[in-house]
Design a protein around this motif. Structure first.
Motif, mmCIF file in Angstrom:
data_model
loop_
_atom_site.group_PDB
_atom_site.id
_atom_site.type_symbol
_atom_site.label_atom_id
_atom_site.label_comp_id
_atom_site.label_asym_id
_atom_site.label_seq_id
_atom_site.Cartn_x
_atom_site.Cartn_y
_atom_site.Cartn_z
ATOM 1 N N MET A 1 -59.131 45.749 92.613
ATOM 2 C CA MET A 1 -59.219 45.660 94.055
ATOM 3 C C MET A 1 -60.665 45.885 94.506
ATOM 4 O O MET A 1 -61.142 45.193 95.390
ATOM 5 C CB MET A 1 -58.278 46.697 94.680
ATOM 6 C CG MET A 1 -58.225 46.673 96.148
ATOM 7 S SD MET A 1 -56.989 45.513 96.678
ATOM 8 C CE MET A 1 -56.727 45.986 98.317
ATOM 9 N N ASP A 2 -61.341 46.866 93.888
ATOM 10 C CA ASP A 2 -62.724 47.134 94.264
ATOM 11 C C ASP A 2 -63.603 45.907 94.059
ATOM 12 O O ASP A 2 -64.459 45.597 94.879
ATOM 13 C CB ASP A 2 -63.288 48.302 93.450
ATOM 14 C CG ASP A 2 -62.620 49.619 93.765
ATOM 15 O OD1 ASP A 2 -62.060 49.747 94.864
ATOM 16 O OD2 ASP A 2 -62.663 50.518 92.923
ATOM 17 N N ARG A 3 -63.385 45.206 92.963
ATOM 18 C CA ARG A 3 -64.190 44.023 92.650
ATOM 19 C C ARG A 3 -63.955 42.913 93.672
ATOM 20 O O ARG A 3 -64.893 42.257 94.120
ATOM 21 C CB ARG A 3 -63.844 43.548 91.243
ATOM 22 C CG ARG A 3 -64.729 42.474 90.734
ATOM 23 C CD ARG A 3 -64.461 42.310 89.263
ATOM 24 N NE ARG A 3 -64.766 40.966 88.836
ATOM 25 C CZ ARG A 3 -64.398 40.459 87.691
ATOM 26 N NH1 ARG A 3 -63.699 41.180 86.849
ATOM 27 N NH2 ARG A 3 -64.726 39.249 87.360
ATOM 28 N N ALA A 4 -62.722 42.721 94.064
ATOM 29 C CA ALA A 4 -62.395 41.681 95.033
ATOM 30 C C ALA A 4 -63.012 41.989 96.394
ATOM 31 O O ALA A 4 -63.558 41.103 97.055
ATOM 32 C CB ALA A 4 -60.884 41.534 95.158
ATOM 33 N N ILE A 5 -62.946 43.235 96.817
ATOM 34 C CA ILE A 5 -63.528 43.614 98.106
ATOM 35 C C ILE A 5 -65.047 43.480 98.046
ATOM 36 O O ILE A 5 -65.672 43.021 99.002
ATOM 37 C CB ILE A 5 -63.089 45.034 98.505
ATOM 38 C CG1 ILE A 5 -61.596 45.008 98.865
ATOM 39 C CG2 ILE A 5 -63.921 45.572 99.663
ATOM 40 C CD1 ILE A 5 -60.989 46.333 99.145
ATOM 41 N N ASN A 6 -65.649 43.868 96.913
ATOM 42 C CA ASN A 6 -67.090 43.706 96.752
ATOM 43 C C ASN A 6 -67.480 42.235 96.863
ATOM 44 O O ASN A 6 -68.457 41.894 97.536
ATOM 45 C CB ASN A 6 -67.548 44.288 95.422
ATOM 46 C CG ASN A 6 -69.049 44.181 95.254
ATOM 47 O OD1 ASN A 6 -69.803 44.502 96.166
ATOM 48 N ND2 ASN A 6 -69.467 43.711 94.096
#
Length: 68
Positions: A1-6
């Motif tokens: 999820m962190d990667r997608a938001i980044n």
């Protein structure tokens, strides 16, 4: 999820200067958002839903309705 938001935020970044925008989000807020989205979408097994969306970095944004 962190990667997608980044990826989402990077694609919309503005150059430094008067229009500089910033966002501060901690891990607990992201986890609670993910759990809430999965519950809203009718998933009863949150762990399985999290694993499913973790397989492809575009899936979390699609679950949030942020992709076309």
């Amino acid at each position: 999820m962190d990667r997608a938001i980044n990826d989402f935020l990077t694609a919309r970044a503005t150059p430094a200067g008067p229009g500089l925008r910033a966002i501060a989000v901690d891990g607990k807020a992201l986890r609670n958002l993910a759990i809430g989205v999965h519950r809203q979408n009718g998933h009863t097994n949150i762990a399985a839903a999290l694993r499913h969306t973790a397989r492809d970095r575009r899936k979390p944004l699609a679950a949030l309705g942020l992709t076309g």
